[in-house]
Enzyme design. Structure first.
Site, PDB file in Angstrom:
ATOM      1  N   CYS A   1     -10.065  -9.339   0.239  1.00 39.37           N
ATOM      2  CA  CYS A   1      -9.921 -10.785   0.210  1.00 39.37           C
ATOM      3  C   CYS A   1     -10.716 -11.447   1.314  1.00 39.37           C
ATOM      4  CB  CYS A   1      -8.459 -11.175   0.306  1.00 39.37           C
ATOM      5  SG  CYS A   1      -7.440  -9.918   1.044  1.00 39.37           S
TER       6      CYS A   1
ATOM      7  N   GLN B   1       0.826  -1.223   0.000  1.00 40.07           N
ATOM      8  CA  GLN B   1       0.000   0.000   0.000  1.00 40.07           C
ATOM      9  C   GLN B   1       0.855   1.266   0.000  1.00 40.07           C
ATOM     10  OE1 GLN B   1      -3.316   0.213  -0.200  1.00 40.07           O
ATOM     11  NE2 GLN B   1      -3.947  -1.882   0.223  1.00 40.07           N
TER      12      GLN B   1
END
Ligand SMILES: *Cc1c(COP(=O)(O)O)cnc(C)c1O
Length: 384
Positions: free
Chosen positions: A328, A181
């Site tokens: 996810c 990220q």
């Protein structure tokens, strides 16, 4: 019908048109295998890969030989953690990581437990930051690896990499960071931060899905790594498999574009994020998750009291595409392990919204989202 506003940029980002333009010739005209050394098609592909490797190395102050291409950050994390565990097996069998890590770090560590490794899962402070004293105390002579993420994918919290790196180096322990990220969003420097292994991915930074890399330090110290994929011996034997030039070229272009506008974009995203937060605070019982400033500029994560989390996301869905946590795991009906690690109750962890503001979001969109969240919460609270 208009599509919902996309505010799920921590799950993935659209490919920047400039990235796509850089990739296209490598599907058709320059389609060669970079491993083909006997003809021009191979040389063209190899030259493009070489240039991309240089760009990515420079982005983190590494050298091109230290970049190993993978299919993304999941594979890079697996290679780093299992690869170090296997290579240092006779030196020690203790790994330290943190409760708020991505599953792509937690699960390889969990797997290693079955092979006889001991894993210490450090807690975080209520703001999501790691307590360095706890880390110092957890280090043992048996410790071979410390894995701490650069930026959290749910709450955006930025861990103190340089301080962690210094501590690990002093103790002679390798330091891995999952920077999925963070890459091209916050400055990263593997020398200044004393990082030994660093995972990256393209699709969180306006590049294509299915490509990433692992930085593996080659000197001071030279990291030993056991390959996890065996075959043609690409990437100096560390990761076999034919290299994928369109994805690699796109990855480098995405990182280059991100770095070129890093400060400017951070300012713009901070303004949008603060604007959203300011408007949402019209609601009572709305709490910020994670450190107020030590976080990714495009991240806002809040818990809303007195509403059902699932109903909230569903109610917002026609207007805004977002999630309550990691993409996810958002299919699983379980509270976020990141939010519960901050000490949030289960119901507050369920009733959370992760806003991931990105390059293509506008002020008008932010205002629309804020209005929609406020209305939806008020409606749910009235009916609840
Ligand atoms: C998205 C993400 C990953 C997984 O990356 P892939 O490239 O999708 O495999 C790992 N870690 C973090 C922190 C992420 O945000």
């Amino acid at each position: 019908m208009t599509r919902p506003i996309y505010l799920d940029n921590h799950a993935t980002t659209p490919v920047d048109p400039q990235v796509l333009a850089a990739m296209l010739p490598f599907f058709t005209e320059h389609f060669g295998n970079p491993g083909s050394i006997t003809h021009q098609y191979g040389w063209e592909a190899e030259a493009a890969v070489k240039q991309a490797r240089e760009t990515l190395a420079k982005a983190i102050n590494a050298t091109p030989e230290e970049i190993v291409f993978t299919s993304g950050a999941t594979e890079a994390n697996n290679l780093a953690i299992k690869g170090v565990a296997e290579a240092y097996f006779s030196k020690g069998r203790h790994i330290i990581t943190v409760a708020t890590e991505h599953n792509a770090v937690l699960d390889p560590c969990e797997y290693l437990k079955h092979l006889g490794f001991e894993v210490t899962l450090l807690p975080v402070q209520p703001d999501g930051l790691l307590d360095l004293e706890q880390l110092a105390k957890a280090l043992q002579p048996e410790t071979v690896l410390v894995s701490v993420m650069a930026a959290n994918n749910e709450i955006g919290v930025l861990q103190p990499l340089a301080a962690i790196g210094q501590l690990c180096r002093q103790q002679g322990v390798l330091f891995h960071t999952d920077a999925a990220q963070a890459i091209a969003k916050v400055p990263l420097d593997v020398e200044a931060m004393q990082i030994d292994l660093l995972s990256m991915t393209a699709h969180k930074v306006y590049g294509p899905k299915g490509i990433g890399a692992l930085y593996v330090r080659r000197k001071n110290p030279r990291v030993q790594l056991a390959a996890q994929l065996h075959g043609g011996g690409q990437e100096r034997g560390l990761r076999s498999g034919t290299l994928y030039p369109p994805q690699i070229v796109g990855f480098a272009k995405a990182v280059e574009l991100g770095l070129a506008q890093l400060d400017e974009e951070a300012q713009r995203l901070t303004a949008l994020r603060d604007r959203l937060w300011h408007q949402l605070q019209q609601l009572d019982g709305i709490d910020l998750n994670g450190h107020a400033t030590q976080r990714l500029t495009g991240n806002l994560n809040v818990s809303v009291e007195g509403v059902d989390g699932q109903a909230l996301i569903l109610g917002l869905q026609p207007v805004v595409a977002l999630s309550s946590g990691a993409a996810c795991s958002s299919a699983k009906i379980a509270p976020s392990h990141v939010l519960t690690a901050l000490g949030r109750s289960e119901s507050l962890a369920y009733a959370s919204l992760r806003f991931g503001i990105g390059r293509f979001n506008t002020e008008a969109e932010i205002d629309q989202v804020a209005t929609s969240v406020i209305e939806t919460v008020q409606t749910l609270r009235r009916s609840g």
